[in-house]
Design a protein around this motif. Structure first.
Motif, short mmCIF file in Angstrom:
data_model
loop_
_atom_site.label_atom_id
_atom_site.label_comp_id
_atom_site.label_asym_id
_atom_site.label_seq_id
_atom_site.Cartn_x
_atom_site.Cartn_y
_atom_site.Cartn_z
N SER A 142 13.74 74.30 64.21
CA SER A 142 14.03 72.90 64.48
C SER A 142 12.98 71.98 63.86
O SER A 142 13.32 70.94 63.27
CB SER A 142 14.10 72.66 66.00
OG SER A 142 15.19 73.34 66.57
N CYS A 143 11.72 72.35 63.99
CA CYS A 143 10.66 71.52 63.40
C CYS A 143 10.76 71.51 61.88
O CYS A 143 10.52 70.47 61.24
CB CYS A 143 9.29 72.04 63.83
SG CYS A 143 8.84 71.58 65.52
N SER A 167 18.77 70.01 63.32
CA SER A 167 17.60 70.49 64.05
C SER A 167 17.89 70.77 65.52
O SER A 167 17.14 71.50 66.18
CB SER A 167 16.46 69.46 63.95
OG SER A 167 16.74 68.31 64.75
N MET A 182 9.09 66.31 67.63
CA MET A 182 8.31 67.49 67.24
C MET A 182 7.15 67.73 68.19
O MET A 182 6.83 68.87 68.53
CB MET A 182 7.82 67.34 65.80
CG MET A 182 8.88 67.60 64.75
SD MET A 182 8.24 67.65 63.07
CE MET A 182 8.23 65.89 62.67
N LEU A 211 13.34 68.97 61.15
CA LEU A 211 12.88 67.61 61.41
C LEU A 211 11.90 67.13 60.33
O LEU A 211 11.93 65.97 59.91
CB LEU A 211 12.22 67.52 62.78
CG LEU A 211 13.17 67.44 63.97
CD1 LEU A 211 12.39 67.39 65.28
CD2 LEU A 211 14.10 66.24 63.86
N VAL A 212 11.01 68.02 59.89
CA VAL A 212 10.12 67.66 58.78
C VAL A 212 10.95 67.36 57.53
O VAL A 212 10.66 66.43 56.77
CB VAL A 212 9.10 68.78 58.51
CG1 VAL A 212 8.29 68.48 57.25
CG2 VAL A 212 8.16 68.93 59.70
N PHE A 257 8.52 69.40 71.12
CA PHE A 257 8.78 70.80 70.82
C PHE A 257 7.51 71.63 70.94
O PHE A 257 7.53 72.76 71.45
CB PHE A 257 9.36 70.93 69.41
CG PHE A 257 10.82 70.58 69.32
CD1 PHE A 257 11.67 70.79 70.38
CD2 PHE A 257 11.34 70.03 68.15
CE1 PHE A 257 13.02 70.47 70.30
CE2 PHE A 257 12.68 69.71 68.05
CZ PHE A 257 13.53 69.93 69.14
N GLY A 292 9.78 76.83 58.07
CA GLY A 292 10.17 76.89 59.48
C GLY A 292 10.85 78.21 59.82
O GLY A 292 10.58 78.81 60.86
N TYR A 328 11.46 61.19 65.22
CA TYR A 328 11.45 62.60 64.85
C TYR A 328 10.08 63.22 65.12
O TYR A 328 9.98 64.37 65.57
CB TYR A 328 11.82 62.77 63.39
CG TYR A 328 13.22 62.29 63.05
CD1 TYR A 328 14.21 62.20 64.01
CD2 TYR A 328 13.54 61.90 61.74
CE1 TYR A 328 15.48 61.75 63.71
CE2 TYR A 328 14.81 61.45 61.42
CZ TYR A 328 15.77 61.37 62.40
OH TYR A 328 17.03 60.92 62.08
#
Length: 216
Positions: free
Chosen positions: A186-187, A99, A166, A190-191, A169, A14, A162
């Motif tokens: 941020s992604c 995130s 995403m 989240l992952v 996003f 990311g 989540y």
């Protein structure tokens, strides 16, 4: 790959995407949309006027400050990913909370870049509403989804929340590509949160209550 290893990998990817792919879009947003470090000049009454901005070197400070903050966020996220929490789901919730930080940084820095200047510097131009209002609404909705998902006790429901965030996003990036620098970080977090939730049994989490034998 273990959930912890997957989390570390997603965080790193990311950040890399944010730097390599997002920095160019960020420069375009700051210079061409927000007109930061630009002046609006009119050469006579018949001239509609145009913006004159600093060259690319003049925006090195913007990039250094932005990615310096994102780097600190990455280090915090890596520390959370490598920790060994006592309660199930704590790691995932903390990562989801992290995130939100790049989005907060993105929103605040854009407000800062536009707020100090007079609104009448260029006729008919609003430095924030036109380029950022729509994407801000989408990103704020994603943040609300993340916070709501973090309150859920079932890991599968948190994961669904989540993933929904995403997707929001991604929609935000299509609306305003300049948000990619923050969205990528941020992604990644989240992952990582989804990966860490794989360590949690897929049932309702109950608080850790010490047994009567342990209290003796």
């Amino acid at each position: 790959m273990s959930p912890r290893g997957s989390a570390i990998l997603s965080l790193s990817l990311g950040f890399v995407v944010s730097v390599l792919a997002g920095s160019g879009f960020l420069l375009t947003l700051v210079r061409d949309d927000l007109h930061f470090q630009c002046s609006f000049l009119q050469m006579g009454s018949d001239d509609p006027g145009s913006f004159y901005c600093a060259d690319g070197i003049g925006y090195i400070g913007v990039g250094a400050a932005t990615y310096g903050v994102y780097g600190v966020i990455l280090l915090i996220a890596l520390a959370v990913a490598t920790a060994d929490p006592q309660r199930a789901g704590t790691q995932s919730r903390l990562m989801a909370g992290i995130s939100i930080l790049p989005i907060a940084m993105f929103s605040w820095s854009n407000w800062y870049a536009t707020s100090p200047r007079p609104l009448d510097q260029a006729p008919g131009v609003n430095y924030w509403v036109q380029p950022l209002l729509a994407v801000t609404v989408v990103l704020a909705t994603a943040v609300i989804v993340i916070l709501t998902a973090g309150l859920l006790s079932r890991p599968r429901f948190r994961t669904a929340g989540y993933i929904a965030a995403m997707l929001l996003f991604v929609v935000g990036v299509f609306i305003q590509p300049g948000s990619l620098s923050a969205v990528a970080v941020s992604c990644g977090a989240l992952v990582a949160a989804v990966s860490l939730d794989r360590r949690v049994p897929n049932e309702v989490e109950s608080p850790a209550v010490p047994s009567a034998r342990e209290n003796r």
